[in-house]
Enzyme design. Structure first.
Site, PDB file in Angstrom:
ATOM      1  N   ARG A   6       0.864  -1.172   0.000  1.00  0.00           N
ATOM      2  CA  ARG A   6       0.000   0.000   0.000  1.00  0.00           C
ATOM      3  C   ARG A   6       0.901   1.221   0.000  1.00  0.00           C
ATOM      4  NH1 ARG A   6       2.407   1.914   3.698  1.00  0.00           N
ATOM      5  NH2 ARG A   6       0.871   3.552   3.679  1.00  0.00           N
ATOM      6  N   GLY A   7       0.265   2.417  -0.137  1.00  0.00           N
ATOM      7  CA  GLY A   7       1.058   3.633  -0.300  1.00  0.00           C
ATOM      8  C   GLY A   7       1.192   3.881  -1.800  1.00  0.00           C
ATOM      9  N   ARG A  23      -7.273  -0.636  -6.982  1.00  0.00           N
ATOM     10  CA  ARG A  23      -7.604   0.428  -6.020  1.00  0.00           C
ATOM     11  C   ARG A  23      -7.833   1.723  -6.818  1.00  0.00           C
ATOM     12  NH1 ARG A  23      -4.245   1.037  -0.591  1.00  0.00           N
ATOM     13  NH2 ARG A  23      -6.161   2.024   0.107  1.00  0.00           N
ATOM     14  N   GLN A  49      -1.974   2.441   9.839  1.00  0.00           N
ATOM     15  CA  GLN A  49      -0.679   2.550   9.145  1.00  0.00           C
ATOM     16  C   GLN A  49       0.334   3.326   9.982  1.00  0.00           C
ATOM     17  OE1 GLN A  49      -3.639   3.054   7.716  1.00  0.00           O
ATOM     18  NE2 GLN A  49      -3.672   2.508   5.561  1.00  0.00           N
ATOM     19  N   ASP A  92      -1.947  10.655  -2.158  1.00  0.00           N
ATOM     20  CA  ASP A  92      -2.331   9.634  -3.147  1.00  0.00           C
ATOM     21  C   ASP A  92      -2.662  10.236  -4.493  1.00  0.00           C
ATOM     22  OD1 ASP A  92      -3.073   8.531  -0.328  1.00  0.00           O
ATOM     23  OD2 ASP A  92      -2.686   6.839  -1.676  1.00  0.00           O
ATOM     24  N   LYS A  96      -4.678   9.928   3.124  1.00  0.00           N
ATOM     25  CA  LYS A  96      -5.362   9.037   4.060  1.00  0.00           C
ATOM     26  C   LYS A  96      -6.415   9.772   4.872  1.00  0.00           C
ATOM     27  CE  LYS A  96      -5.081   5.529   4.375  1.00  0.00           C
ATOM     28  NZ  LYS A  96      -6.109   4.699   3.661  1.00  0.00           N
TER      29      LYS A  96
END
Ligand code: MRU
Length: 348
Positions: free
Chosen positions: A49-50, A92, A199, A240, A251
């Site tokens: 992720r990230g 995603r 996270q 993102d 986030k």
């Protein structure tokens, strides 16, 4: 292991290996991948992720599929590759790096259609390696620009994990902190826990502890209290997707932090590689926000603590308007008070 002793993704024996970030920090292990579909599953289920790490993983997903199907005839190979890219693109929705990386791989396929599948597979793997190496280089460049913004002795709050684990290495927001520490500054990190997927508590805290950078973990509802008591000198987060006007998706909870930062006159910086800027979108209102499973809010992994039958919302990202952003830290320098005009200049 790479320069930070954390190699989020690595190529080994013709396979992609990725650290399983769902089980950190209690366990450190790699999962091996050999097809685009399995990489897409790894992205969807948060093994990786990230935003930049998702982009790198997707690029390797395209390369793996090419290697797997290199003995097919050209027509079947190309149609399989197009399915593979679609499956990866659906994994995603918010992080633009996924689309950026798959598009980059797709243009190689388009430009090299005259080559045999076997030759194309070699070039696609090289491109995935390039994307990974470039990511580390870019993070280092952002790190040196961003490090200048932090004063010696600063307490820096961050939200989520924008570290080595969220990238190919060094990190974006944590890269800025790492670079500041490398330049001899004493920096202390305040890590928001980052509910619901944790996270901050699981990944950011772990990365900083690994390196001996002082880190204090807080739950998300504590940051306003600390800011109001003068305990936060600067905020650095990752992103993102940044819209053409400088609105920042990151986030869930980042928006709250930015509003509080404005209230308390604390600089709010966003570490943002150019690959994360989506100029096809004019404002943050058009950024797709992923909704994730209810089970992430009603509990964590096997433990469920909320009443069965409760209604739940789980948007995974929010948008911070550009007016709350003190500066975007890019590999081309820092863009203070970002606007469309200033962002466009970065691409000339
Ligand atoms: O849902 P995640 O863990 O993929 O969300 C990650 C973030 O929001 C990061 O802050 C962002 O991707 C930047 S990572 C350099």
């Amino acid at each position: 292991m790479n320069e930070n002793n954390i190699e989020t993704l690595r190529w080994s024996n013709d396979h992609l290996e990725m650290i399983d970030q769902r089980i950190l920090p209690s366990e450190f292990s790699y999962i091996s991948y050999s097809s685009a579909k399995s990489v897409a599953d790894g992205i969807r289920s948060m093994v990786v992720r990230g935003a930049p790490a998702i982009g790198c993983a997707a690029a390797y997903g395209v390369a793996l599929e090419a290697i797997k199907t290199q003995s097919f005839n050209k027509l079947d190979f190309l149609s399989g590759m197009s399915d593979a890219c679609r499956i990866l693109l659906e994994s995603r929705p918010t992080a633009i790096n996924l689309f950026w990386a798959v598009n980059r791989m797709q243009s190689i396929i388009k430009d090299s259609q005259n080559l045999a599948p076997r030759e194309l597979a070699i070039i696609l793997l090289e491109e995935a390696h390039n994307i990974k190496a470039e990511d580390i280089k870019i993070n280092r460049m952002m790190g040196s620009f961003g490090a200048e913004l932090l004063s010696d002795g600063a307490n820096v709050l961050t939200h989520c994990n924008a570290g080595a684990l969220a990238t190919a290495g060094h990190g974006t927001a944590l890269g800025v902190i790492r670079s500041a520490v490398e330049s001899g500054k004493n920096i202390s990190v305040i890590a928001d826990e980052t509910r619901p997927f944790l996270q901050g508590a699981r990944l950011t805290a772990w990365e900083m502890v690994q390196e001996g950078i002082p880190v204090t973990l807080i739950s998300d509802n504590m940051s306003g209290h600390l800011m109001s008591h003068g305990e936060v000198d600067a905020i650095v987060v990752g992103t993102d997707r940044v819209a053409g006007n400088g609105d920042v998706a990151n986030k869930i909870g980042t928006y709250m932090v930015a509003v509080l930062a404005k209230r308390h006159n604390i600089p709010f910086y966003v570490a943002c590689p150019l690959s994360t800027i989506d100029r096809s979108i004019s404002s943050g209102a058009d950024i797709p926000i992923e909704e994730r499973p209810n089970s992430e809010v009603t509990g964590y992994q096997d433990m469920q603590w909320a009443a069965k039958g409760v209604l739940v919302r789980n948007p995974a990202f929010d948008v911070t308007p550009a007016e709350l952003v003190t500066g975007l830290i890019t590999e081309k320098g820092v863009v203070l008070s970002p606007t469309k005009e200033k962002i466009d200049l970065l691409f000339i």
